[in-house]
Design a protein around this motif. Structure first.
Motif, PDB file in Angstrom:
ATOM      1  N   ASN A 220       3.573  -1.932   4.231  1.00 20.60           N
ATOM      2  CA  ASN A 220       2.482  -2.842   3.858  1.00 20.60           C
ATOM      3  C   ASN A 220       2.590  -3.288   2.406  1.00 20.60           C
ATOM      4  OD1 ASN A 220       1.063  -3.234   6.229  1.00 20.60           O
ATOM      5  ND2 ASN A 220      -0.277  -1.485   5.927  1.00 20.60           N
ATOM      6  N   ALA A 221       3.254  -2.494   1.592  1.00 17.70           N
ATOM      7  CA  ALA A 221       3.376  -2.832   0.170  1.00 17.70           C
ATOM      8  C   ALA A 221       4.240  -4.063  -0.061  1.00 17.70           C
ATOM      9  CB  ALA A 221       3.961  -1.645  -0.601  1.00 17.70           C
ATOM     10  N   VAL A 222       5.097  -4.401   0.900  1.00 14.91           N
ATOM     11  CA  VAL A 222       6.024  -5.522   0.676  1.00 14.91           C
ATOM     12  C   VAL A 222       5.263  -6.825   0.431  1.00 14.91           C
ATOM     13  CG1 VAL A 222       7.978  -6.820   1.566  1.00 14.91           C
ATOM     14  CG2 VAL A 222       7.837  -4.361   1.987  1.00 14.91           C
ATOM     15  N   PRO A 223       4.382  -7.269   1.349  1.00 11.22           N
ATOM     16  CA  PRO A 223       3.631  -8.492   1.027  1.00 11.22           C
ATOM     17  C   PRO A 223       2.487  -8.253   0.055  1.00 11.22           C
ATOM     18  CG  PRO A 223       2.977  -7.683   3.183  1.00 11.22           C
ATOM     19  CD  PRO A 223       4.108  -6.814   2.725  1.00 11.22           C
ATOM     20  N   LEU A 224       1.891  -7.059   0.097  1.00 12.22           N
ATOM     21  CA  LEU A 224       0.697  -6.831  -0.710  1.00 12.22           C
ATOM     22  C   LEU A 224       1.001  -6.820  -2.199  1.00 12.22           C
ATOM     23  CD1 LEU A 224      -2.310  -6.504  -0.392  1.00 12.22           C
ATOM     24  CD2 LEU A 224      -1.994  -4.028  -0.196  1.00 12.22           C
ATOM     25  N   ARG A 225       2.135  -6.258  -2.568  1.00 10.14           N
ATOM     26  CA  ARG A 225       2.453  -6.232  -3.997  1.00 10.14           C
ATOM     27  C   ARG A 225       2.612  -7.652  -4.543  1.00 10.14           C
ATOM     28  NH1 ARG A 225       7.898  -4.231  -2.503  1.00 10.14           N
ATOM     29  NH2 ARG A 225       7.275  -2.130  -3.066  1.00 10.14           N
ATOM     30  N   VAL A 226       3.080  -8.574  -3.714  1.00 13.15           N
ATOM     31  CA  VAL A 226       3.258  -9.955  -4.154  1.00 13.15           C
ATOM     32  C   VAL A 226       1.908 -10.619  -4.408  1.00 13.15           C
ATOM     33  CG1 VAL A 226       4.130 -12.228  -3.483  1.00 13.15           C
ATOM     34  CG2 VAL A 226       5.463 -10.180  -2.964  1.00 13.15           C
ATOM     35  N   VAL A 227       0.957 -10.435  -3.482  1.00 13.85           N
ATOM     36  CA  VAL A 227      -0.352 -11.067  -3.665  1.00 13.85           C
ATOM     37  C   VAL A 227      -1.152 -10.377  -4.762  1.00 13.85           C
ATOM     38  CG1 VAL A 227      -0.358 -11.850  -1.282  1.00 13.85           C
ATOM     39  CG2 VAL A 227      -1.556  -9.743  -1.860  1.00 13.85           C
ATOM     40  N   LEU A 228      -0.757  -9.174  -5.136  1.00 12.91           N
ATOM     41  CA  LEU A 228      -1.405  -8.488  -6.258  1.00 12.91           C
ATOM     42  C   LEU A 228      -0.712  -8.778  -7.587  1.00 12.91           C
ATOM     43  CD1 LEU A 228      -2.328  -5.040  -4.656  1.00 12.91           C
ATOM     44  CD2 LEU A 228      -3.831  -6.987  -5.136  1.00 12.91           C
ATOM     45  N   TRP A 279       8.989 -13.715   3.048  1.00 14.14           N
ATOM     46  CA  TRP A 279       7.941 -12.880   2.447  1.00 14.14           C
ATOM     47  C   TRP A 279       7.070 -13.646   1.460  1.00 14.14           C
ATOM     48  CZ3 TRP A 279       7.001  -8.534   4.835  1.00 14.14           C
ATOM     49  CH2 TRP A 279       8.027  -7.807   5.447  1.00 14.14           C
ATOM     50  N   GLN A 280       7.672 -14.580   0.711  1.00 12.78           N
ATOM     51  CA  GLN A 280       6.935 -15.304  -0.318  1.00 12.78           C
ATOM     52  C   GLN A 280       5.803 -16.138   0.266  1.00 12.78           C
ATOM     53  OE1 GLN A 280       7.775 -14.879  -3.728  1.00 12.78           O
ATOM     54  NE2 GLN A 280       5.745 -15.805  -3.960  1.00 12.78           N
ATOM     55  N   ASP A 281       5.872 -16.457   1.546  1.00  7.61           N
ATOM     56  CA  ASP A 281       4.815 -17.242   2.184  1.00  7.61           C
ATOM     57  C   ASP A 281       3.459 -16.541   2.121  1.00  7.61           C
ATOM     58  OD1 ASP A 281       6.667 -19.149   2.811  1.00  7.61           O
ATOM     59  OD2 ASP A 281       6.795 -18.666   4.951  1.00  7.61           O
ATOM     60  N   ALA A 282       3.451 -15.250   1.806  1.00  8.34           N
ATOM     61  CA  ALA A 282       2.180 -14.516   1.692  1.00  8.34           C
ATOM     62  C   ALA A 282       1.248 -15.172   0.685  1.00  8.34           C
ATOM     63  CB  ALA A 282       2.440 -13.063   1.298  1.00  8.34           C
ATOM     64  N   THR A 283       1.794 -15.748  -0.391  1.00 12.03           N
ATOM     65  CA  THR A 283       0.928 -16.352  -1.413  1.00 12.03           C
ATOM     66  C   THR A 283       0.197 -17.580  -0.858  1.00 12.03           C
ATOM     67  OG1 THR A 283       2.840 -17.578  -2.290  1.00 12.03           O
ATOM     68  CG2 THR A 283       2.290 -15.485  -3.340  1.00 12.03           C
TER      69      THR A 283
END
Length: 346
Positions: A220-228, A279-283
């Motif tokens: 879960n940290a993979v996308p979450l760290r990006v949005v944080l 992964w970058q699409d999370a933003t």
């Protein structure tokens, strides 16, 4: 609905707990193998489990060490099916000197031990085993943009080591467990069959997590760290799957209409492609789904991550189990929504 008795291991993990919930909802009686009574209490006290009101379908058996010979002998008695999820995971803290002892040996001994215990019964008809997409290709290809599409039947040779990093050792544990299981099945030809489920990076709500900071762990940290607002420390294979889809596949795989001694990839691809996850699409997803949290600064949403393009064919899974993998947007909504929910309670 089925009232068959299913032994499930790994129920106190991200995937295992969700699989337990799905199995109970499907009507199965579940015997959960846990390492201690305190682990059982974690399940029994969980709000989601209590709200389900299915405690009469659940029992526990304590298996403190899955690597011990005969560890599951008692656990499999009178069991119809097994879902074997328990296996070491990479946590970024294992040293090279510990790779064999903490990752590879437990993964292999735990799986083969389960098979050997089931062989001593006359009731087990199917064992569903959690494998991984890393079990199907060489570690170098998994991190290096291979020019082929990985299918459910794709296999690779068991690596000999030494391993230079934890991902290589974790991949070796999954490759070895898969290859040794298939070799064991061919040699022993038991009364039961095996289904391997191969998930990619599992993303989605973890209802055993009760603090916002603990959401930022595991896959879960993979996308979450990006949005944080944090940059990923290294490029990451572009493969992800919703936790619900992986759990659902494990439970659906118990059905006798699903062919045995087969493998199934569970990983999201955009419709009509093998393109996997960017992964970058999370933003962008977060801006659309959680605009207020972004405006308030709760989600800085400015981290960077590079995806390694990989192509895994999930069509066999969708055709066999009759569901479409949930999109990356649904995965992000699930985990970020849970993070914000816990943050609001603190």
């Amino acid at each position: 609905m089925s009232s068959d008795l299913v032994l499930i291991t790994g129920v106190t993990g991200h995937l295992g707990f969700r699989t337990l919930i799905f199995a109970l909802q499907a009507g199965y009686r579940v015997r959960a193998a846990v390492r201690s009574q305190s682990k059982a209490n974690t399940i029994l006290s969980n709000p989601m489990f209590k709200a389900l009101n299915r405690s009469s379908q659940l029992s526990f058996i304590i298996v403190p060490d899955l690597t011990v010979a005969g560890a599951y002998d008692e656990a499999v008695k009178a069991v119809n099916h097994v879902i074997h999820i328990a296996s070491p995971i990479a946590n970024g803290q294992t040293t090279p000197e510990e790779f064999q002892e903490r990752l590879i040996t437990p993964a292999v001994k735990g799986t083969i031990g389960m098979l050997e215990s089931a062989l001593k019964t006359d009731t087990v008809s199917r064992i569903v085993i959690t494998s991984s997409v890393v079990a199907q290709v060489p570690a170098a290809d998994f991190m290096g943009k291979p020019d082929y599409v990985v299918e459910a039947s794709t296999r690779t040779a068991t690596p000999a080591g030494p391993f230079t990093n934890e991902l290589e050792a974790y991949a070796a544990s999954k490759v070895t467990a898969l290859n040794e299981t298939e070799k064991w099945m061919a040699t022993q030809q038991p009364q039961f069959n095996v289904v391997h489920i191969h998930p990619s990076y599992i993303i989605g709500r973890d209802d055993l997590v009760t603090k916002s900071q603990n959401v930022i762990t595991g896959t879960n940290a993979v996308p979450l760290r990006v949005v944080l607002g944090n940059d990923a420390p290294y490029p990451t294979p572009g493969l992800s799957v919703h936790n619900d889809d992986v759990a659902r596949a494990h439970v659906l795989a118990l059905d006798s209409t699903v062919p045995g001694n087969e493998s199934f990839i569970v990983s999201y691809n955009p419709e009509g492609t093998f393109d996997g996850t960017t992964w970058q699409d999370a933003t962008e997803i977060v801006v659309s789904e959680f605009p207020e949290a972004v405006a308030k600064g709760l989600l800085p949403n400015n981290g960077k991550i590079q995806s390694i393009p990989l192509r895994y064919d999930n069509r066999k899974t969708e055709e066999t189990f009759g569901f479409k993998h949930q999109s990356y947007a649904e995965q992000v909504k699930s985990v970020v929504g849970h993070y914000l929910e816990l943050l609001a309670q603190e």
